[in-house]
Scaffold this active site. Structure first.
Site, PDB file in Angstrom:
ATOM      1  N   ASP A  23       0.665  -1.364  -0.194  1.00  0.00           N
ATOM      2  CA  ASP A  23       0.198   0.224   0.235  1.00  0.00           C
ATOM      3  C   ASP A  23       0.669   1.267   0.183  1.00  0.00           C
ATOM      4  O   ASP A  23       1.694   1.418   0.698  1.00  0.00           O
ATOM      5  CB  ASP A  23      -0.937  -0.183   1.110  1.00  0.00           C
ATOM      6  CG  ASP A  23      -1.843   1.215   1.790  1.00  0.00           C
ATOM      7  OD1 ASP A  23      -1.945   2.020   0.710  1.00  0.00           O
ATOM      8  OD2 ASP A  23      -1.905   1.505   2.506  1.00  0.00           O
ATOM      9  N   ASP A  27      -4.195   3.450   2.866  1.00  0.00           N
ATOM     10  CA  ASP A  27      -5.553   3.598   2.524  1.00  0.00           C
ATOM     11  C   ASP A  27      -6.047   2.363   3.827  1.00  0.00           C
ATOM     12  O   ASP A  27      -6.754   1.845   3.347  1.00  0.00           O
ATOM     13  CB  ASP A  27      -6.086   4.101   1.230  1.00  0.00           C
ATOM     14  CG  ASP A  27      -5.915   2.905   0.546  1.00  0.00           C
ATOM     15  OD1 ASP A  27      -4.966   1.796   0.536  1.00  0.00           O
ATOM     16  OD2 ASP A  27      -7.094   2.609  -0.486  1.00  0.00           O
ATOM     17  N   ASP A  31      -1.884  -1.290  -4.169  1.00  0.00           N
ATOM     18  CA  ASP A  31      -2.077  -0.583  -5.139  1.00  0.00           C
ATOM     19  C   ASP A  31      -1.498  -0.601  -5.927  1.00  0.00           C
ATOM     20  O   ASP A  31       0.047  -0.839  -5.875  1.00  0.00           O
ATOM     21  CB  ASP A  31      -2.281   0.772  -4.486  1.00  0.00           C
ATOM     22  CG  ASP A  31      -1.473   1.371  -3.385  1.00  0.00           C
ATOM     23  OD1 ASP A  31      -0.202   1.022  -3.965  1.00  0.00           O
ATOM     24  OD2 ASP A  31      -1.818   1.965  -2.768  1.00  0.00           O
ATOM     25  N   ASP A 100      -5.079 -10.116 -15.531  1.00  0.00           N
ATOM     26  CA  ASP A 100      -6.015 -10.804 -15.414  1.00  0.00           C
ATOM     27  C   ASP A 100      -7.263 -10.185 -16.857  1.00  0.00           C
ATOM     28  O   ASP A 100      -7.628  -8.893 -16.266  1.00  0.00           O
ATOM     29  CB  ASP A 100      -6.985 -10.182 -14.115  1.00  0.00           C
ATOM     30  CG  ASP A 100      -7.468 -12.578 -13.994  1.00  0.00           C
ATOM     31  OD1 ASP A 100      -7.824 -12.997 -14.456  1.00  0.00           O
ATOM     32  OD2 ASP A 100      -6.812 -12.547 -12.645  1.00  0.00           O
ATOM     33  N   ASP A 202      -9.694 -15.551 -16.951  1.00  0.00           N
ATOM     34  CA  ASP A 202     -10.079 -15.941 -16.066  1.00  0.00           C
ATOM     35  C   ASP A 202     -11.569 -16.721 -15.916  1.00  0.00           C
ATOM     36  O   ASP A 202     -12.186 -16.155 -17.314  1.00  0.00           O
ATOM     37  CB  ASP A 202     -10.688 -14.469 -15.311  1.00  0.00           C
ATOM     38  CG  ASP A 202     -11.431 -15.501 -14.293  1.00  0.00           C
ATOM     39  OD1 ASP A 202     -10.889 -15.510 -12.823  1.00  0.00           O
ATOM     40  OD2 ASP A 202     -12.970 -14.667 -14.031  1.00  0.00           O
ATOM     41  N   GLU A 259      -7.433 -19.888 -17.539  1.00  0.00           N
ATOM     42  CA  GLU A 259      -7.786 -20.815 -16.412  1.00  0.00           C
ATOM     43  C   GLU A 259      -8.946 -22.029 -16.561  1.00  0.00           C
ATOM     44  O   GLU A 259      -9.640 -22.338 -17.559  1.00  0.00           O
ATOM     45  CB  GLU A 259      -8.503 -19.816 -15.025  1.00  0.00           C
ATOM     46  CG  GLU A 259      -8.585 -20.483 -14.274  1.00  0.00           C
ATOM     47  CD  GLU A 259      -9.291 -19.861 -13.459  1.00  0.00           C
ATOM     48  OE1 GLU A 259      -9.500 -19.633 -11.800  1.00  0.00           O
ATOM     49  OE2 GLU A 259     -10.637 -18.851 -13.260  1.00  0.00           O
ATOM     50  N   HIS A 332      -4.360 -17.401  -4.880  1.00  0.00           N
ATOM     51  CA  HIS A 332      -5.677 -16.479  -4.892  1.00  0.00           C
ATOM     52  C   HIS A 332      -6.252 -17.476  -4.065  1.00  0.00           C
ATOM     53  O   HIS A 332      -7.749 -16.538  -3.844  1.00  0.00           O
ATOM     54  CB  HIS A 332      -5.476 -15.204  -5.434  1.00  0.00           C
ATOM     55  CG  HIS A 332      -6.156 -15.124  -6.667  1.00  0.00           C
ATOM     56  ND1 HIS A 332      -5.856 -15.847  -7.441  1.00  0.00           N
ATOM     57  CD2 HIS A 332      -7.906 -15.089  -6.962  1.00  0.00           C
ATOM     58  CE1 HIS A 332      -6.352 -16.254  -8.260  1.00  0.00           C
ATOM     59  NE2 HIS A 332      -8.085 -15.872  -8.078  1.00  0.00           N
ATOM     60  N   ASP A 333      -6.865 -18.281  -4.649  1.00  0.00           N
ATOM     61  CA  ASP A 333      -7.781 -19.208  -4.479  1.00  0.00           C
ATOM     62  C   ASP A 333      -8.267 -20.371  -3.602  1.00  0.00           C
ATOM     63  O   ASP A 333      -8.703 -21.033  -3.475  1.00  0.00           O
ATOM     64  CB  ASP A 333      -8.738 -19.770  -6.004  1.00  0.00           C
ATOM     65  CG  ASP A 333      -9.279 -18.442  -6.932  1.00  0.00           C
ATOM     66  OD1 ASP A 333     -10.040 -17.670  -6.444  1.00  0.00           O
ATOM     67  OD2 ASP A 333      -9.218 -18.610  -8.279  1.00  0.00           O
TER      68      ASP A 333
HETATM   69  C1  GLC Z   1     -11.076 -17.165 -10.809  1.00  0.00           C
HETATM   70  C2  GLC Z   1     -10.849 -16.476 -10.410  1.00  0.00           C
HETATM   71  C3  GLC Z   1     -11.563 -16.479  -9.041  1.00  0.00           C
HETATM   72  C4  GLC Z   1     -12.861 -15.736  -9.137  1.00  0.00           C
HETATM   73  C5  GLC Z   1     -13.763 -16.448  -9.993  1.00  0.00           C
HETATM   74  C6  GLC Z   1     -14.667 -15.575 -10.347  1.00  0.00           C
HETATM   75  O1  GLC Z   1     -11.618 -18.690 -11.006  1.00  0.00           O
HETATM   76  O2  GLC Z   1      -9.626 -17.215  -9.885  1.00  0.00           O
HETATM   77  O3  GLC Z   1     -10.720 -15.555  -7.937  1.00  0.00           O
HETATM   78  O4  GLC Z   1     -14.042 -15.795  -7.673  1.00  0.00           O
HETATM   79  O5  GLC Z   1     -13.083 -16.415 -11.150  1.00  0.00           O
HETATM   80  O6  GLC Z   1     -14.331 -14.470 -12.040  1.00  0.00           O
END
Ligand code: GLC
Length: 563
Positions: A23, A27, A31, A100, A202, A259, A332-333
């Site tokens: 950051d 905030d 960023d 993304d 994505d 993905e 991140h998932d």
């Molecule tokens: C992908 C992303 C995930 C998101 C989902 C919906 O799986 O990696 O974080 O919630 O798509 O966009």
């Protein structure tokens, strides 16, 4: 490399979750200027390309995977000017930048959707998928959303339902409408003109739905069912991506990673066949699902390293010579890889290194998720209020509020398996809030940040961070890693993950003990342990000893033979 498009075959990618990276303005949220400030750090890891999760204008119902304007930056992340500076600085350091591209769905706050829900005559009506309810007024089909509950949401003004495979605030785009192709092609062009080098697509293998929307089987006692067979990897996906390839990706040398949730490997091989001009890299999901019951990530089954190996083997041996998958241990998932597969007690540092050594010498392209290079573990959330993720809150509502399950037990499973467990801010030093922000962090920091942080690990030659640096640097330019076939050493073993990579005169061995006791790995006779050059070790080892290599608890090493 064979051609200009193939630079990524020898590359290392670094995944940024921007809200938690750094950051710059106090905030409490990371960023773009924060990313720019830390580019030398990323470069120092041996990274060639950065993929950042979304930072576009968004109500953040799914943390940016709900885009309300594809051509502008959300104010919490900065401005378009900040983006240009960031991209420029990335290029100056010889790295590439991937964004993304979230175009299976938009945010419900996107102007297209706002118009589409206002009237059946809206010019944007066919941008989305609307259907009348069944005769009894219920949803058009019993499809379940990925985040739980129905995949349909009632829209009062037009008295019908719209489809959302993900959250209610993520309406699916109707790719069967050619206008979506034009829009997305323009979005790609916009960012390509600004300098982006590639895209992570994505949820794109969900873009084509069986629009007859048949009802599906449900689990006993459940109202909605998992309908993936009607929206995963259908023929439209090939058509759409090929068209985007012809219009934008091919001519502009833009590289893609797709993905792939629930996609069979046979189909994945087609996706990355260069002759078909579709996708470049595959980011497959089996790696994320093998330690759970069926489709339910909140029902973990005990981790077995043989399952991990067999999952990787299934993809790698089928793809060998045909295509490349992303190699990752976390993203991140997921919750943190170290908490999931490693040892968070006495062998935390060793096992974090072993996980990396085991994964990143396989055939494929490493995608290192921010914080894994520090050996971060799951965040110790104290209450449901501390969580941010839509998936967590939906799960809580369903299991605690609706079904009356024990809140403590649900909290326990969320601490272990939720996406937020792996999304905490990066600790840069041991100052308050780990130097991530001077404000209040948007998500709780991991409790270990006083010792597990960039500054401390940077100074420690034995840290996880410095091991990653060595590993990622020495991975580059070795034909056995890029092209070599993979020979597993005891695929069935539940104690170690070990394999050879062979190409022409070079053989590389990655040996990894996944237990707290000594384990022996047998090298084949044609390799002479005495002639091995040890490239990497998490125990300061310089020689292999004999062909029956005895590995200490969570010991890993990589050695090479050249003839
Ligand atoms: C992908 C992303 C995930 C998101 C989902 C919906 O799986 O990696 O974080 O919630 O798509 O966009």
């Amino acid at each position: 490399m064979e051609n200009k498009r193939n630079w990524w075959q020898d590359a290392v990618f670094y995944q940024i979750y921007p809200r938690s990276f750094f950051d710059s303005d106090g905030d409490g949220e990371g960023d773009l200027a924060g990313i720019t400030a830390k580019l030398d750090y990323i470069k120092s890891l041996g990274v060639d390309a950065i993929w950042s999760c979304p930072y576009f204008v968004s109500p953040k119902a799914d943390n940016g995977y709900d885009v309300a304007d594809y051509r502008d930056i959300d104010p919490s992340f900065g401005t378009l000017e900040d983006w240009k500076v960031m991209c420029d600085e990335i290029h100056k350091r010889g790295m590439k930048f991937f964004m993304d591209l979230v175009v299976n769905h938009t945010s419900d706050e996107h102007a297209w959707f706002q118009s589409a829900i206002s009237s059946k005559d809206s010019p944007y009506r066919d941008y989305y998928i609307f259907r009348e309810g069944k005769e009894d007024g219920s949803e058009p089909s019993n499809w379940m959303s990925v985040f739980g509950g129905s995949a349909w949401q009632y829209n009062e003004p037009t008295k019908d339902y719209y489809l959302h495979l993900f959250a209610v605030k993520q309406p699916d785009l109707n790719w069967q409408n050619p206008k979506i192709m034009d829009e997305v092609s323009d979005i790609i062009e916009f960012w390509a003109d600004l300098g982006v080098d590639g895209f992570r697509l994505d949820a794109f293998n969900n873009a084509d739905k069986d629009q007859s929307f048949p009802d599906v089987e449900t689990f006993p006692g459940e109202k909605y069912g998992f309908a993936s067979q009607h929206y995963v990897s259908r023929p439209g996906v090939d058509e759409y991506i090929h068209e985007l390839y012809k219009r934008q990706l091919g001519p502009k040398d833009l590289v893609t990673v797709v993905e792939l949730a629930y996609c069979p490997v046979e189909k994945a091989i087609e996706y990355c066949d260069p002759k078909r001009e579709e996708f470049d890299m595959l980011y497959f999901f089996d790696m994320l699902n093998f330690d759970q019951e069926g489709y339910d990530k909140f029902k973990p089954v005990p981790f077995k390293v043989s399952d991990l190996k067999k999952t990787m083997d299934h993809w790698i041996s089928n793809l060998h010579g045909k295509g490349y998958c992303a190699l990752f241990i976390g993203n991140h998932d997921q919750c943190r890889a170290l908490s999931r597969f490693g040892n968070t007690g006495a062998y935390r540092v060793r096992s974090a290194k072993t996980l990396a050594n085991a994964m990143y010498f396989l055939e494929g392209v490493p995608y290192v998720y921010q914080g894994d290079e520090l050996g971060m573990t799951n965040t110790d959330f104290q209450s449901i209020e501390e969580y941010n993720d839509v998936e967590v809150h939906n799960y809580w509502r369903e299991h605690v509020v609706d079904k009356g399950e024990d809140p403590e037990k649900v909290l326990e499973i969320l601490r272990e398996r939720s996406r937020d467990a792996g999304r905490s801010p990066i600790p840069w030093n041991d100052s308050p809030n780990g130097g991530f922000t001077t404000g209040t962090p948007w998500l709780r920091l991991g409790s270990e940040y006083k010792t597990v942080n960039v500054e401390a690990e940077d100074k420690d030659p034995e840290s996880v961070l410095n091991f990653y640096r060595k590993l990622l640097h020495l991975r580059h330019g070795r034909p056995s890693i890029i092209k070599g076939e993979t020979c597993w050493l005891d695929l069935d073993s539940d104690e170690h993950m070990s394999y050879l990579r062979k190409f022409e005169g070079e053989t590389l061995a990655s040996l990894n003990n996944f237990t707290e006791h000594e384990v022996t790995v047998q090298l084949p006779e044609e390799l002479d342990a005495e002639n091995a050059e040890v490239l990497l070790s998490n125990c300061g080892r310089e020689t292999l000893g004999e062909n029956a290599v005895r590995l200490g608890p969570w010991e890993c090493l990589t050695a090479v033979w050249n003839s």
